[in-house]
Design an enzyme around this catalytic site. Sequence first.
Site, PDB file in Angstrom:
ATOM      1  N   HIS A 141      -0.546 -35.279 -12.471  1.00  9.81           N
ATOM      2  CA  HIS A 141       0.484 -36.117 -11.837  1.00  9.81           C
ATOM      3  C   HIS A 141       1.256 -36.937 -12.874  1.00  9.81           C
ATOM      4  O   HIS A 141       1.002 -38.134 -13.027  1.00  9.81           O
ATOM      5  CB  HIS A 141      -0.159 -37.071 -10.823  1.00  9.81           C
ATOM      6  CG  HIS A 141      -0.492 -36.449  -9.505  1.00  9.81           C
ATOM      7  ND1 HIS A 141       0.442 -36.270  -8.506  1.00  9.81           N
ATOM      8  CD2 HIS A 141      -1.650 -35.950  -9.025  1.00  9.81           C
ATOM      9  CE1 HIS A 141      -0.130 -35.694  -7.456  1.00  9.81           C
ATOM     10  NE2 HIS A 141      -1.413 -35.488  -7.739  1.00  9.81           N
ATOM     11  N   GLU A 168       4.131 -38.157 -12.667  1.00  8.31           N
ATOM     12  CA  GLU A 168       4.920 -39.251 -12.058  1.00  8.31           C
ATOM     13  C   GLU A 168       4.130 -40.559 -12.008  1.00  8.31           C
ATOM     14  O   GLU A 168       4.712 -41.623 -11.895  1.00  8.31           O
ATOM     15  CB  GLU A 168       5.410 -38.843 -10.656  1.00  8.31           C
ATOM     16  CG  GLU A 168       4.415 -38.997  -9.513  1.00  8.31           C
ATOM     17  CD  GLU A 168       3.316 -37.935  -9.493  1.00  8.31           C
ATOM     18  OE1 GLU A 168       3.307 -37.048 -10.370  1.00  8.31           O
ATOM     19  OE2 GLU A 168       2.465 -38.017  -8.577  1.00  8.31           O
ATOM     20  N   CYS A 215       0.885 -30.825  -9.100  1.00  8.33           N
ATOM     21  CA  CYS A 215      -0.405 -30.817  -8.401  1.00  8.33           C
ATOM     22  C   CYS A 215      -0.395 -29.779  -7.282  1.00  8.33           C
ATOM     23  O   CYS A 215      -0.451 -28.591  -7.556  1.00  8.33           O
ATOM     24  CB  CYS A 215      -0.784 -32.217  -7.919  1.00  8.33           C
ATOM     25  SG  CYS A 215      -2.556 -32.335  -7.547  1.00  8.33           S
TER      26      CYS A 215
END
Length: 243
Positions: A213, A215, A111
Amino acid sequence: MKPLVLLSTASSQRDSGLRRVDSLTGQNYSEALADAGALPVMVSNLAPQLAREFIERAQALILTGGADVDPQLFGEEPLPGLGHVDLGRDEFEIALYRAARERGIPVLGICRGIQVINVAEGGTLIQHLGDSEGLLQHDQRNIGPVLSHTVSLEPDSILARALGKGSIRTNSFHHQAIKDLGQGLRVVGRSSDGVIEAVEGSAGSLVLGVQWHPEMLWRGHPEQRLPFELLLRAVGETQAVLG
Ligand code: MN
């Protein structure tokens, strides 16, 4: 030994309790790395002069998500849509990135991280995507671990080859994006409105930037483990050279 992966953080001024600055990033980055077999270590934004020593002790670097990059770093004045910026974080992360490139350890930008990579390489950013005609929604409203838009991938990109297909569904929590591409980078992923969503370095050890993102998604969406797995695969390749 498990590879040590350095994670950048945000500096956040507390407004209650003890008056101090916290160094923060999502625990989910560390969880994804630990699950992939790495030893994640978060680092505070310190003097850029320390970046090289941190990088000498690390096997890979992740530039994490966060606030906007200060536009003075790419030669622009702040426009009305610009969000919060932190020049100290920008300068430390750019120093980490440059040291990582010099030493030849792999870098993953997530990001804000893809944007920091681009600015470090001399590129520029769109300060605010807004709601111009033809743009998708890039600041999705559901803040849970859900997918939002599709990213089309270049067939010969490391992401597409590892996935075995030419697109991936992603989340989207950004209001900025790459404008002019930095040197030594290649656009390998775009959303259907043309916004740059993934870049790779064109030479040397792995540089991978994703505008989404992973994660937040890897537990429920196995494809999203890939950016972390590719980083660690690259560690295996570079360690043979670095010793
Ligand atoms: Mn997006």
